[in-house]
Design an enzyme around this catalytic site. Structure first.
Site, PDB file in Angstrom:
ATOM      1  N   ASP A 152       0.851  -1.189   0.000  1.00  0.00           N
ATOM      2  CA  ASP A 152       0.000   0.000   0.000  1.00  0.00           C
ATOM      3  C   ASP A 152       0.888   1.240   0.000  1.00  0.00           C
ATOM      4  O   ASP A 152       2.106   1.145   0.082  1.00  0.00           O
ATOM      5  CB  ASP A 152      -0.960  -0.020   1.185  1.00  0.00           C
ATOM      6  CG  ASP A 152      -0.242   0.078   2.522  1.00  0.00           C
ATOM      7  OD1 ASP A 152       0.980   0.311   2.543  1.00  0.00           O
ATOM      8  OD2 ASP A 152      -0.897  -0.105   3.555  1.00  0.00           O
ATOM      9  N   ASP A 185      -8.109  -7.532   0.725  1.00  0.00           N
ATOM     10  CA  ASP A 185      -7.119  -7.800   1.772  1.00  0.00           C
ATOM     11  C   ASP A 185      -7.660  -7.323   3.103  1.00  0.00           C
ATOM     12  O   ASP A 185      -8.556  -6.462   3.154  1.00  0.00           O
ATOM     13  CB  ASP A 185      -5.816  -7.053   1.484  1.00  0.00           C
ATOM     14  CG  ASP A 185      -5.922  -5.587   1.876  1.00  0.00           C
ATOM     15  OD1 ASP A 185      -5.347  -5.198   2.914  1.00  0.00           O
ATOM     16  OD2 ASP A 185      -6.596  -4.813   1.159  1.00  0.00           O
ATOM     17  N   CYS A 214     -12.846 -28.172   7.228  1.00  0.00           N
ATOM     18  CA  CYS A 214     -11.619 -27.494   6.821  1.00  0.00           C
ATOM     19  C   CYS A 214     -10.471 -28.502   6.770  1.00  0.00           C
ATOM     20  O   CYS A 214     -10.363 -29.377   7.637  1.00  0.00           O
ATOM     21  CB  CYS A 214     -11.290 -26.368   7.800  1.00  0.00           C
ATOM     22  SG  CYS A 214      -9.766 -25.465   7.413  1.00  0.00           S
ATOM     23  N   CYS A 247      -7.137 -27.532   6.677  1.00  0.00           N
ATOM     24  CA  CYS A 247      -5.873 -26.888   7.020  1.00  0.00           C
ATOM     25  C   CYS A 247      -5.113 -27.726   8.043  1.00  0.00           C
ATOM     26  O   CYS A 247      -5.668 -28.646   8.667  1.00  0.00           O
ATOM     27  CB  CYS A 247      -6.106 -25.470   7.552  1.00  0.00           C
ATOM     28  SG  CYS A 247      -6.742 -25.375   9.243  1.00  0.00           S
ATOM     29  N   CYS A 262      -6.842 -27.913  11.507  1.00  0.00           N
ATOM     30  CA  CYS A 262      -8.050 -28.743  11.599  1.00  0.00           C
ATOM     31  C   CYS A 262      -7.770 -30.221  11.339  1.00  0.00           C
ATOM     32  O   CYS A 262      -8.512 -31.084  11.808  1.00  0.00           O
ATOM     33  CB  CYS A 262      -9.105 -28.208  10.636  1.00  0.00           C
ATOM     34  SG  CYS A 262      -9.787 -26.605  11.152  1.00  0.00           S
ATOM     35  N   HIS A 278      -5.529 -21.367  10.653  1.00  0.00           N
ATOM     36  CA  HIS A 278      -6.903 -21.729  10.276  1.00  0.00           C
ATOM     37  C   HIS A 278      -7.656 -20.554   9.670  1.00  0.00           C
ATOM     38  O   HIS A 278      -8.314 -20.703   8.626  1.00  0.00           O
ATOM     39  CB  HIS A 278      -7.683 -22.246  11.491  1.00  0.00           C
ATOM     40  CG  HIS A 278      -9.148 -22.355  11.196  1.00  0.00           C
ATOM     41  ND1 HIS A 278      -9.677 -23.351  10.401  1.00  0.00           N
ATOM     42  CD2 HIS A 278     -10.194 -21.542  11.521  1.00  0.00           C
ATOM     43  CE1 HIS A 278     -10.981 -23.172  10.274  1.00  0.00           C
ATOM     44  NE2 HIS A 278     -11.321 -22.080  10.930  1.00  0.00           N
TER      45      HIS A 278
END
Length: 373
Positions: free
Chosen positions: A91, A263, A301, A303, A306, A332
């Site tokens: 940014d 974002d 999930c 990931c 998880c 997560h």
């Protein structure tokens, strides 16, 4: 060309495309994890790659103050400095400077401000913001703009003229051909100002356009209305980036209105406070009801968190103040948003996005769920 965008599929207003950058392609719509100080908090780049992050953000204001953009340039730029070989967006520092409130003074040439670290005085102009971002070396950089309160029409009109003048100066100052400079549309919640901003920035022919000045206190209905106006006003063949939005329901509704990129610091910030995303809504992992819960945070999930750990264990880590708890929660929450946007893209490509969005939102927003916050 170092940078290009191909719109590959649409379903209603929702869009699927591909951004080509010097450090790789990015399939949109995409959520971009925020690495404010050249790090996505608590998550190593290796894990971000495993999660499927395609592009991350870094913050011009913070990196200018510490460790310094010139130091980063001497170390080979952000990609090498933080060991992230994939696309990066920086940014302009504008939002952070203008959020300092009592610690800054604005004029038509730029902004003078006090560092939040030590009170030292600094000045950003459009030219300086571009110079810092060129030193950082991200694939996508942003024009320096003013982010005014979204509901103050008189001030938005003044700030918009300043933002447009600064956009011209940013474009003139930009020298690196391996970086894409995006313009930022402002104008608060006012349609004529937003459309005026889109027309002006489009005339400068930037390779992409951001929608700034939202998710800063306005009503959600106003935010989504502005996004819809921008879908009509911005060129269809260039990417649209919604700045600072990361609530799952907001992401779905933004994609419904033509947004390609978004974002937010929300997933890691919530993780540090014990809140986790699930397909049935947000839950507070510090809650006592999870003390003996053997389920993963989200049973659907895949990931690392998880696949391997129970709610009971993660709650224990959080209650004990163990760093591992913050890491597992952050992994997560980031994975949840990345997977959400991948699923949205797949639905667009398969021409079933409307049904996907309706079903996903209905499940996530069920208030009768006993674990919903």
């Amino acid at each position: 060309m170092c940078f290009s965008f191909a719109l590959t599929c649409t379903d209603g207003r929702a869009r699927a495309g591909v951004l080509h950058t010097p450090h790789g392609a990015v399939r949109t719509p995409v959520f971009m994890p925020v690495g404010t100080q050249a790090t996505v908090k608590a998550i190593p780049p290796r894990d971000l790659e495993e999660l499927g992050a395609q592009i991350i953000l870094a913050n011009t204001y913070h990196l200018y103050l510490r460790p310094g953009d010139e130091l980063i340039a001497r170390r080979g730029g952000l990609h090498r400095f933080m060991s992230w070989p994939h696309p990066i967006l920086t940014d302009s520092g504008g939002f952070q400077v203008f959020s300092l409130s009592e610690m800054r003074k604005i004029d038509d040439d730029g902004v003078t401000f006090k560092s939040h670290l030590d009170g030292s005085m600094h000045r950003f102009t459009p030219e300086k913001s571009i110079r810092i971002q060129e030193n950082l070396g991200a694939d996508i950089i942003m024009c320096f703009d003013e982010c005014p309160p979204p509901t103050d029409r008189e001030y938005n009109a003044i700030a918009l003229a300043r933002t447009h003048a600064w956009a011209v100066r940013c474009r003139e100052a930009h020298t690196r051909t391996d970086q894409a400079l995006f313009g930022i549309a402002q104008g608060g919640i006012f349609r004529d100002l937003r459309e005026q901003s889109a027309r002006f920035l489009t005339s400068l022919d930037f390779p992409g356009y951001a929608i700034g000045g939202l998710a800063v206190g306005e009503e959600k209905a106003d935010m989504f209305q502005v996004i819809a106006w921008m879908d009509d006003a911005l060129p269809a063949h260039k990417p649209r980036y919604l700045m600072g939005v990361g609530e799952p329901t907001d992401l779905i509704r933004a994609v419904q209105r033509g947004v390609d990129m978004a974002d937010c610091v929300l997933p890691t910030r919530l993780a540090r406070h014990g809140a986790a995303f699930t397909r049935d809504g947000r839950i507070n992992m510090r809650n006592r009801i999870y003390a003996e819960d053997e389920r993963p945070i989200d049973p659907e999930c895949d990931c690392y968190t998880c696949r391997n750990f129970s709610r009971a264990y993660i709650r224990h880590l959080l209650q004990a103040g163990e760093i591992l708890g913050l890491y597992l929660m952050s992994v997560h929450n980031i994975a949840f948003l990345l997977n959400l946007m991948r699923a949205a893209r797949e639905a667009i490509v398969q021409q079933r996005f409307a049904a996907f969005a309706q079903n996903w939102l209905a499940r996530y927003e069920r208030t009768e769920n006993p674990t919903h916050l």
